[in-house]
Design a protein around this motif. Sequence first.
Motif, PDB file in Angstrom:
ATOM      1  N   LEU A   1       0.853  -1.321   0.195  1.00 33.99           N
ATOM      2  CA  LEU A   1      -0.090  -0.009  -0.021  1.00 33.99           C
ATOM      3  C   LEU A   1       0.766   1.301  -0.101  1.00 33.99           C
ATOM      4  O   LEU A   1       0.506   2.426  -0.577  1.00 33.99           O
ATOM      5  N   ALA A   2       2.053   1.408   0.647  1.00 34.71           N
ATOM      6  CA  ALA A   2       2.933   2.675   0.736  1.00 34.71           C
ATOM      7  C   ALA A   2       3.498   2.630  -0.569  1.00 34.71           C
ATOM      8  O   ALA A   2       3.510   3.918  -0.846  1.00 34.71           O
ATOM      9  N   GLN A   3       3.657   1.659  -1.315  1.00 37.95           N
ATOM     10  CA  GLN A   3       4.363   1.811  -2.555  1.00 37.95           C
ATOM     11  C   GLN A   3       3.390   2.340  -3.574  1.00 37.95           C
ATOM     12  O   GLN A   3       3.452   2.931  -4.417  1.00 37.95           O
ATOM     13  N   ALA A   4       1.905   1.587  -3.441  1.00 38.78           N
ATOM     14  CA  ALA A   4       0.751   2.287  -4.344  1.00 38.78           C
ATOM     15  C   ALA A   4       0.653   3.580  -3.986  1.00 38.78           C
ATOM     16  O   ALA A   4       0.448   4.165  -5.037  1.00 38.78           O
ATOM     17  N   GLN A   5       0.729   3.961  -3.128  1.00 36.03           N
ATOM     18  CA  GLN A   5       0.453   5.462  -2.613  1.00 36.03           C
ATOM     19  C   GLN A   5       1.489   6.386  -3.176  1.00 36.03           C
ATOM     20  O   GLN A   5       1.362   7.410  -3.780  1.00 36.03           O
ATOM     21  N   LEU A   6       3.040   5.995  -2.981  1.00 36.48           N
ATOM     22  CA  LEU A   6       3.950   6.637  -3.983  1.00 36.48           C
ATOM     23  C   LEU A   6       4.028   6.741  -5.274  1.00 36.48           C
ATOM     24  O   LEU A   6       4.118   7.640  -5.875  1.00 36.48           O
TER      25      LEU A   6
ATOM     26  N   PRO B   1      10.441  11.844 -16.923  1.00 36.14           N
ATOM     27  CA  PRO B   1      11.609  10.682 -16.522  1.00 36.14           C
ATOM     28  C   PRO B   1      11.973   9.692 -17.501  1.00 36.14           C
ATOM     29  O   PRO B   1      11.066   9.270 -18.472  1.00 36.14           O
ATOM     30  N   GLU B   2      13.290   9.370 -17.659  1.00 32.63           N
ATOM     31  CA  GLU B   2      13.895   8.375 -18.574  1.00 32.63           C
ATOM     32  C   GLU B   2      13.203   6.752 -18.264  1.00 32.63           C
ATOM     33  O   GLU B   2      13.007   6.074 -19.164  1.00 32.63           O
ATOM     34  N   THR B   3      12.908   6.501 -17.080  1.00 37.02           N
ATOM     35  CA  THR B   3      12.337   5.375 -16.808  1.00 37.02           C
ATOM     36  C   THR B   3      10.953   5.284 -16.369  1.00 37.02           C
ATOM     37  O   THR B   3      10.534   6.373 -15.930  1.00 37.02           O
ATOM     38  N   ALA B   4      10.417   4.322 -16.617  1.00 37.13           N
ATOM     39  CA  ALA B   4       8.909   3.991 -16.409  1.00 37.13           C
ATOM     40  C   ALA B   4       8.400   3.542 -15.114  1.00 37.13           C
ATOM     41  O   ALA B   4       9.502   2.966 -14.374  1.00 37.13           O
ATOM     42  N   LEU B   5       7.320   3.771 -14.475  1.00 38.71           N
ATOM     43  CA  LEU B   5       6.830   3.477 -13.235  1.00 38.71           C
ATOM     44  C   LEU B   5       6.647   1.755 -13.043  1.00 38.71           C
ATOM     45  O   LEU B   5       6.262   1.547 -14.196  1.00 38.71           O
ATOM     46  N   PRO B   6       6.746   1.034 -12.248  1.00 39.35           N
ATOM     47  CA  PRO B   6       6.293  -0.252 -11.944  1.00 39.35           C
ATOM     48  C   PRO B   6       4.841  -0.440 -12.410  1.00 39.35           C
ATOM     49  O   PRO B   6       4.238   0.551 -12.012  1.00 39.35           O
ATOM     50  N   PRO B   7       4.334  -1.723 -12.493  1.00 42.09           N
ATOM     51  CA  PRO B   7       2.779  -1.681 -12.759  1.00 42.09           C
ATOM     52  C   PRO B   7       2.167  -1.472 -11.217  1.00 42.09           C
ATOM     53  O   PRO B   7       2.612  -1.823 -10.333  1.00 42.09           O
ATOM     54  N   ARG B   8       0.876  -1.176 -11.598  1.00 43.07           N
ATOM     55  CA  ARG B   8       0.045  -0.898 -10.325  1.00 43.07           C
ATOM     56  C   ARG B   8      -0.124  -2.337  -9.603  1.00 43.07           C
ATOM     57  O   ARG B   8      -0.477  -3.258 -10.233  1.00 43.07           O
TER      58      ARG B   8
ATOM     59  N   ALA C   1      13.484   3.429   2.888  1.00 43.90           N
ATOM     60  CA  ALA C   1      13.852   3.436   1.308  1.00 43.90           C
ATOM     61  C   ALA C   1      14.070   2.147   0.986  1.00 43.90           C
ATOM     62  O   ALA C   1      13.662   1.917  -0.266  1.00 43.90           O
ATOM     63  N   GLU C   2      14.787   1.230   1.870  1.00 45.16           N
ATOM     64  CA  GLU C   2      15.168  -0.200   1.148  1.00 45.16           C
ATOM     65  C   GLU C   2      13.916  -0.766   0.993  1.00 45.16           C
ATOM     66  O   GLU C   2      13.834  -1.849   0.299  1.00 45.16           O
ATOM     67  N   GLN C   3      12.768  -0.630   1.494  1.00 40.89           N
ATOM     68  CA  GLN C   3      11.607  -1.328   1.256  1.00 40.89           C
ATOM     69  C   GLN C   3      10.624  -0.660   0.171  1.00 40.89           C
ATOM     70  O   GLN C   3       9.425  -1.131   0.148  1.00 40.89           O
ATOM     71  N   ALA C   4      10.970   0.467  -0.396  1.00 37.95           N
ATOM     72  CA  ALA C   4      10.204   1.246  -1.261  1.00 37.95           C
ATOM     73  C   ALA C   4      10.818   1.242  -2.581  1.00 37.95           C
ATOM     74  O   ALA C   4      10.342   1.886  -3.517  1.00 37.95           O
ATOM     75  N   ALA C   5      11.975   0.300  -2.768  1.00 37.69           N
ATOM     76  CA  ALA C   5      12.466   0.424  -3.984  1.00 37.69           C
ATOM     77  C   ALA C   5      11.555   0.058  -5.094  1.00 37.69           C
ATOM     78  O   ALA C   5      10.689  -0.841  -4.977  1.00 37.69           O
ATOM     79  N   PRO C   6      11.652   0.573  -6.410  1.00 37.38           N
ATOM     80  CA  PRO C   6      12.511   1.607  -6.905  1.00 37.38           C
ATOM     81  C   PRO C   6      12.113   2.942  -6.782  1.00 37.38           C
ATOM     82  O   PRO C   6      12.673   3.856  -7.526  1.00 37.38           O
TER      83      PRO C   6
ATOM     84  N   ALA D   1      14.905   6.151  -5.754  1.00 36.26           N
ATOM     85  CA  ALA D   1      15.777   6.465  -7.170  1.00 36.26           C
ATOM     86  C   ALA D   1      14.831   7.349  -8.157  1.00 36.26           C
ATOM     87  O   ALA D   1      15.173   8.453  -8.622  1.00 36.26           O
ATOM     88  N   TYR D   2      13.488   6.972  -8.305  1.00 39.91           N
ATOM     89  CA  TYR D   2      12.533   7.614  -9.179  1.00 39.91           C
ATOM     90  C   TYR D   2      12.331   9.129  -8.790  1.00 39.91           C
ATOM     91  O   TYR D   2      12.171   9.934  -9.522  1.00 39.91           O
ATOM     92  N   LEU D   3      12.032   9.024  -7.505  1.00 38.05           N
ATOM     93  CA  LEU D   3      11.700  10.452  -6.800  1.00 38.05           C
ATOM     94  C   LEU D   3      12.974  11.340  -6.989  1.00 38.05           C
ATOM     95  O   LEU D   3      12.692  12.462  -7.142  1.00 38.05           O
TER      96      LEU D   3
END
Length: 770
Positions: free
Chosen positions: A194-199, A214-221, A238-243, A246-248
């Motif tokens: 859920l935290a990653q989904a909100q991000l 940005p040059e990279t795409a976001l991960p799938p929902r 941060a370690e549990q919110a990769a990637p 870096a995107y931010l």
Amino acid sequence: MDTAVRIIVDDLGLSRVADAESVTSPEVNLIHALRERIRQRLRVPLPKPLVLCMSSAIYQRFANLEGQPGLTVERLSPRPFLRERLGGPLPVWLTDPLAVMLLAIAGDHAATEGDPIDRILALIDPALAQTQDLATILDRLSRQPPASKTLLAVPEIRARLRERLAAAGLTAAAELLNLFFDANQAPMECYHLLAQAQLRDRLESLCVRDGLAPETALPPRRCSSELARQLPILPVVAEQAAPYPAYLRNLLILAERRTRGDGLPVERLAEYVAQDWPELCESLQTLFEQNPALASEPLILALRRLDNDLARDLAVRMRDALDHAHCDPLPATASVKEVLRWSERYFDYARGAFERHAEPDEAVCRSFARWVTTEPHRIIQSDHDWRTVARTVDELLAAGQVVILCVVDALGAIHLDLVELALRQRLADQSAPVIKPLFAPLPTITEVGKIGVLTGAEPGTQPTDYDRALRARFAAHLGPDGLQIIKSWKDFRQALQPTTRLLVCLDNRVDDDLHQCTEFRHHRERVRTVAEQLAELIAGWQLDAAHHQRQAAILITADHGATKVARRATEPPGTTPLERRLLRVDAAPDPVPEGMTFVPAHPGGYLIPHDRVAYGATETLLHGGLTPEEVLIPFILITRQDRGAVAALQLTPIETRAHAATEGWYVRLCLVNRTRETFVNLKIVAQAPFSGDSPVFPRLDPQDRIEEVILNLRASIEQQGPTQVSFELRYQEDAAASYQRRLFQFDLDLAGHLLERTEAAEQFDNFFDL
């Protein structure tokens, strides 16, 4: 037959039988021995039965004995115990296995408020039954043990959770609960999802809103956009919110670029502070150092909400940048002292503007240019005129000192903070240096300023040869070998000779850097390096002078400063651009063009614009104009006092006995100025563990004294008898200078405090209370 053996089957430790033996080990030998013991007791009963307490798992080993005469089996139900904890009847759907599970995970607290379902939720976790904050509910759900997952999935409890989530503003509550009760993932894994989904939703929204690609795409929902949009910010490392970290950071860099030229308001960057990640704060710090214009009130507030020192420090720096983002024009009637106090505010403002890739306001610079060109008589009559350098050298030579005069080309007073810091760090054991700004000769170009500052004579009236000009100016103090002139900083360290009276060091590194450095912050770093190297050289020169059994006085100054100008102008006919900031003319114009100042020279003279303009290309830092950063130069005098020498300012106790006061003691001190200088804003402060301070004394003139300074000295812990007490004397050499501090230590006899006091003594103390 009476009961010979009583077995209590208790899975939760609910039994309250005092003499019951607890059977906890399923070991085969133990079980065999216990079985024989039970059979023996059944064959030969005793008046007192054998009572055994065991779990249902262990009881399976004795189940074949059930039904024999004299053996009774009791299975304890959790429901009565649970009914007591809940303070009321239990729902019919709460089966024994569920009750056992609930009692196993419940804490020691009771839950007697609300309906039965709320009470059950309160036993599982009080926050689930009380709070309506969505972030708190999700956090508590993620921390539940595996056993509670079964309980929370019960339809009745799940429905109540859904109601609570809906009351907290979540319409997609059903989807969220499906994720939490998914058998394939633990509650904490769901929280991270859920935290990653909100991000992801937030970063996608920022990209769309601010036009970032940005040059990279976001991960799938991993969940619906409806659920992601309704989620609050869920803290995650941060370690549990990769990637996403870096995107931010990449988004932040792109957004910062857009604030420079595409009109993206800097206030929007506050919304990029999406998590309390040190890496994010480090990126913001780097961007702010490159572009201080990023500072904004919303960003400062966002940083203050984070719980790390780096964010708090960055917020303080941004606050300071905003506080110095404005400067009022200089009043036309200002005195020299007022101009110098104003210049401190201006330099803070100008440094911030240059670091933001901007420039100070045109009207502010024009106000200073008009004052400088209309008030030359005030400058000459003050101690802040460029002629002060030569007069000081003359006085030091007359006093028998070896004088080392460093003229750093293009070192403006806007960098005094860097030079002062370097000197104080390296020369901590020296007497406090005299540090103040001077008004440079006009125009602010090397061929005019350097010979003028060195000799104190009007430009154009002295030989342009340094050796001839200096020997002519200081002939009364210099013998044949008394003057040394060094033009390469690499030779400074070994320059001082035994016969030298005046060593002149001409350092051109800062001026040379102007023509390569296009960014003000890089120029500041160059100045910092030069200042640190100068501090090292000064320490070496003083050692060399001591080796020759002489005292050295070091004087650091400049010929002019420098500024950054972006606006171009076209030179009028009959003029020749010089240094891209002023115009050479063959004769005095009549009249002088509006917005310009004419400075005579032989032959002809110079026209200097009041505006921030340059003639020709403006790729580098320039000088020659009338801005404060070009006109104001440093004056730094460093002398070394012998150990035990009489201090310039003396603080002494009038009497060493400190009489008792209502709170603490009365201390009477005397402050004396034995110098030829005037000091202002003097204050005496007691040092820990004592407290107490004097009033501020606005002025102390040369050879003047304050006969009696009375302090009410107090202590945080009990003190009595002869005791060392330290006092700090704080003062300024003038109102525009920074505060100086000197420490004094006295042996005072602190009188004891009587437990009972006479009325007369009380009145005496009250008379002196401050």
